[in-house]
Design a protein around this motif. Structure first.
Motif, PDB file in Angstrom:
ATOM      1  N   LEU A 149      -6.272  -0.609  -6.726  1.00  0.00           N
ATOM      2  CA  LEU A 149      -5.211  -1.399  -7.358  1.00  0.00           C
ATOM      3  C   LEU A 149      -3.867  -0.703  -7.213  1.00  0.00           C
ATOM      4  O   LEU A 149      -2.840  -1.355  -6.947  1.00  0.00           O
ATOM      5  CB  LEU A 149      -5.551  -1.618  -8.832  1.00  0.00           C
ATOM      6  CG  LEU A 149      -4.575  -2.484  -9.639  1.00  0.00           C
ATOM      7  CD1 LEU A 149      -4.507  -3.893  -9.054  1.00  0.00           C
ATOM      8  CD2 LEU A 149      -4.986  -2.528 -11.098  1.00  0.00           C
ATOM      9  N   TYR A 150      -3.857   0.606  -7.360  1.00  0.00           N
ATOM     10  CA  TYR A 150      -2.627   1.384  -7.202  1.00  0.00           C
ATOM     11  C   TYR A 150      -2.082   1.265  -5.779  1.00  0.00           C
ATOM     12  O   TYR A 150      -0.874   1.069  -5.569  1.00  0.00           O
ATOM     13  CB  TYR A 150      -2.896   2.846  -7.556  1.00  0.00           C
ATOM     14  CG  TYR A 150      -1.745   3.769  -7.282  1.00  0.00           C
ATOM     15  CD1 TYR A 150      -0.698   3.897  -8.183  1.00  0.00           C
ATOM     16  CD2 TYR A 150      -1.706   4.533  -6.110  1.00  0.00           C
ATOM     17  CE1 TYR A 150       0.372   4.748  -7.925  1.00  0.00           C
ATOM     18  CE2 TYR A 150      -0.646   5.385  -5.850  1.00  0.00           C
ATOM     19  CZ  TYR A 150       0.383   5.491  -6.752  1.00  0.00           C
ATOM     20  OH  TYR A 150       1.443   6.333  -6.499  1.00  0.00           O
ATOM     21  N   ASN A 151      -2.955   1.362  -4.801  1.00  0.00           N
ATOM     22  CA  ASN A 151      -2.519   1.272  -3.401  1.00  0.00           C
ATOM     23  C   ASN A 151      -1.973  -0.112  -3.074  1.00  0.00           C
ATOM     24  O   ASN A 151      -0.983  -0.248  -2.349  1.00  0.00           O
ATOM     25  CB  ASN A 151      -3.677   1.608  -2.467  1.00  0.00           C
ATOM     26  CG  ASN A 151      -4.085   3.070  -2.534  1.00  0.00           C
ATOM     27  OD1 ASN A 151      -3.259   3.928  -2.850  1.00  0.00           O
ATOM     28  ND2 ASN A 151      -5.341   3.357  -2.263  1.00  0.00           N
ATOM     29  N   ILE A 152      -2.604  -1.150  -3.612  1.00  0.00           N
ATOM     30  CA  ILE A 152      -2.154  -2.519  -3.328  1.00  0.00           C
ATOM     31  C   ILE A 152      -0.757  -2.766  -3.913  1.00  0.00           C
ATOM     32  O   ILE A 152       0.139  -3.302  -3.243  1.00  0.00           O
ATOM     33  CB  ILE A 152      -3.158  -3.545  -3.895  1.00  0.00           C
ATOM     34  CG1 ILE A 152      -4.483  -3.459  -3.122  1.00  0.00           C
ATOM     35  CG2 ILE A 152      -2.583  -4.959  -3.815  1.00  0.00           C
ATOM     36  CD1 ILE A 152      -5.580  -4.317  -3.712  1.00  0.00           C
ATOM     37  N   ILE A 153      -0.556  -2.357  -5.174  1.00  0.00           N
ATOM     38  CA  ILE A 153       0.721  -2.637  -5.850  1.00  0.00           C
ATOM     39  C   ILE A 153       1.851  -1.796  -5.276  1.00  0.00           C
ATOM     40  O   ILE A 153       2.951  -2.308  -5.007  1.00  0.00           O
ATOM     41  CB  ILE A 153       0.581  -2.400  -7.368  1.00  0.00           C
ATOM     42  CG1 ILE A 153      -0.400  -3.409  -7.963  1.00  0.00           C
ATOM     43  CG2 ILE A 153       1.936  -2.507  -8.051  1.00  0.00           C
ATOM     44  CD1 ILE A 153      -0.635  -3.226  -9.447  1.00  0.00           C
ATOM     45  N   THR A 154       1.603  -0.507  -5.053  1.00  0.00           N
ATOM     46  CA  THR A 154       2.683   0.378  -4.620  1.00  0.00           C
ATOM     47  C   THR A 154       3.022   0.243  -3.146  1.00  0.00           C
ATOM     48  O   THR A 154       4.116   0.650  -2.727  1.00  0.00           O
ATOM     49  CB  THR A 154       2.302   1.844  -4.909  1.00  0.00           C
ATOM     50  OG1 THR A 154       1.041   2.163  -4.277  1.00  0.00           O
ATOM     51  CG2 THR A 154       2.194   2.076  -6.410  1.00  0.00           C
ATOM     52  N   ASN A 155       2.122  -0.311  -2.339  1.00  0.00           N
ATOM     53  CA  ASN A 155       2.430  -0.474  -0.914  1.00  0.00           C
ATOM     54  C   ASN A 155       3.336  -1.668  -0.644  1.00  0.00           C
ATOM     55  O   ASN A 155       3.882  -1.795   0.458  1.00  0.00           O
ATOM     56  CB  ASN A 155       1.138  -0.623  -0.102  1.00  0.00           C
ATOM     57  CG  ASN A 155       0.441   0.709   0.116  1.00  0.00           C
ATOM     58  OD1 ASN A 155       1.080   1.759   0.117  1.00  0.00           O
ATOM     59  ND2 ASN A 155      -0.872   0.683   0.271  1.00  0.00           N
ATOM     60  N   VAL A 156       3.483  -2.545  -1.623  1.00  0.00           N
ATOM     61  CA  VAL A 156       4.423  -3.659  -1.477  1.00  0.00           C
ATOM     62  C   VAL A 156       5.821  -3.139  -1.845  1.00  0.00           C
ATOM     63  O   VAL A 156       6.003  -2.581  -2.931  1.00  0.00           O
ATOM     64  CB  VAL A 156       4.031  -4.837  -2.394  1.00  0.00           C
ATOM     65  CG1 VAL A 156       5.055  -5.964  -2.264  1.00  0.00           C
ATOM     66  CG2 VAL A 156       2.643  -5.324  -2.063  1.00  0.00           C
ATOM     67  N   PRO A 157       6.812  -3.282  -0.961  1.00  0.00           N
ATOM     68  CA  PRO A 157       8.173  -2.807  -1.290  1.00  0.00           C
ATOM     69  C   PRO A 157       8.673  -3.400  -2.601  1.00  0.00           C
ATOM     70  O   PRO A 157       8.485  -4.596  -2.868  1.00  0.00           O
ATOM     71  CB  PRO A 157       9.009  -3.291  -0.097  1.00  0.00           C
ATOM     72  CG  PRO A 157       8.036  -3.426   1.020  1.00  0.00           C
ATOM     73  CD  PRO A 157       6.737  -3.852   0.390  1.00  0.00           C
TER      74      PRO A 157
END
Length: 312
Positions: A149-157
């Motif tokens: 979940l962290y990777n999905i949210i933070t990878n979006v600019p």
């Protein structure tokens, strides 16, 4: 029994026998140390900290008190063209804008609204992030789900995320809170999780567990004092960031409605007339800079003071 010590006769009457108490013997290393007392003593030792704290109290209290006692409507438009774009005067301390609205009144109404927005975002973002991070640090089974979940949210600019969410939802106070807090909480949770993992494996916590110390006491005495400084630091950074984000969203036309007075809206409206009437932007910007800088500096200094390592 009589002895001589440096020519003085020593007798038994000079001494008093004391009773032995096992409970009192454990108080040999007792200290009157108080965490919060030491924190405030360390913080207020600096004159700069005192000055910044007084500045924040003055700005915040005035921004909340002024709208309650003022009779000036910040959205009142005048039809008299002589009152349009007027410079500073006894009647209008900060002048007026292109519609004759008083910039002094609008500045403090906007400061109140911007502070309410920033404090709400900080409370939601840091509060939710700290709670989730605490569970994340103690429940290892959450790693698989939370890391993805962290990777999905933070990878979006962040800019793309804010723009898309602002387009989907109607511009409002709630929209800005959701747009900023829904992205920031996961970063706070990850930060708190990493810190809690470090504290869990520290020697004094392992020793406390071996001695059978209750978990509640370990958390309240060994962990929370180390996290208070981090929570204060993150909250202090979130407040100026939230105000800046509100200014940015207003700049691209996706911020709060124009009829809602905020520092972001005032800065963007003043920017359009900056070449002709620079004061319309400079006054709100100056208040905005004072608030963001003072919150940031006070947050950093209080975070250092609340770190137990800096206590004497």
């Amino acid at each position: 029994m009589r002895e001589l010590y440096d020519g003085i006769e020593i007798t038994e009457e000079m001494f008093e026998s004391l009773d032995y108490d096992e409970r009192l013997s454990e108080e040999g290393g007792y200290t009157n140390y108080s965490y919060w007392k030491s924190t405030f003593r360390t913080f207020f030792k600096s004159r700069l900290s005192i000055f910044l704290m007084l500045l924040i109290l003055l700005l915040v209290s005035f921004s909340f008190v002024y709208p309650l006692v003022s009779k000036t409507d910040p959205n009142q438009v005048t039809l008299d063209m002589e009152d349009w774009n007027a410079k500073s005067s006894p009647e209008h301390w900060f002048g007026t804008d292109g519609l004759g609205r008083d910039i002094w009144a609008r500045t403090w109404y906007g400061t109140r609204n911007s502070l309410l927005l920033a404090l709400t975002i900080a409370l939601v973002e840091v509060g939710v992030g700290s709670i989730v991070g605490a569970f994340w640090g103690y429940v290892r089974k959450m790693d698989a789900i939370m890391i993805e979940l962290y990777n999905i949210i933070t990878n979006v600019p962040s800019t793309v995320y804010l723009v898309l969410l602002s387009y989907i939802m109607k511009p409002s106070f709630t929209t800005i809170v959701i747009a900023l807090a829904s992205r920031g909480w996961i970063s706070e949770a990850k930060f708190m999780r990493n810190k809690i993992l470090t504290l869990r494996e520290s020697e004094y916590n392992v020793a406390s567990q071996c001695l059978g110390t209750p978990l509640v006491r370990i958390v309240s005495k060994n962990i929370i004092p180390h996290l208070v400084s981090l929570i204060i630091m993150e909250a202090a950074l979130t407040i100026p960031y939230s105000i800046g984000s509100e200014v940015f969203l207003g700049f691209i036309g996706l911020g709060l409605p124009l009829d809602m007075v905020t520092l972001g809206n005032m800065v963007n409206q003043g920017r359009a007339n900056f070449m002709l009437y620079p004061y319309q932007m400079l006054y709100p910007t100056s208040v905005l800079c004072l608030i963001t800088m003072s919150f940031y500096l006070v947050g950093n200094r209080f975070a250092d003071a609340s770190d137990p390592k800096n206590h004497l």
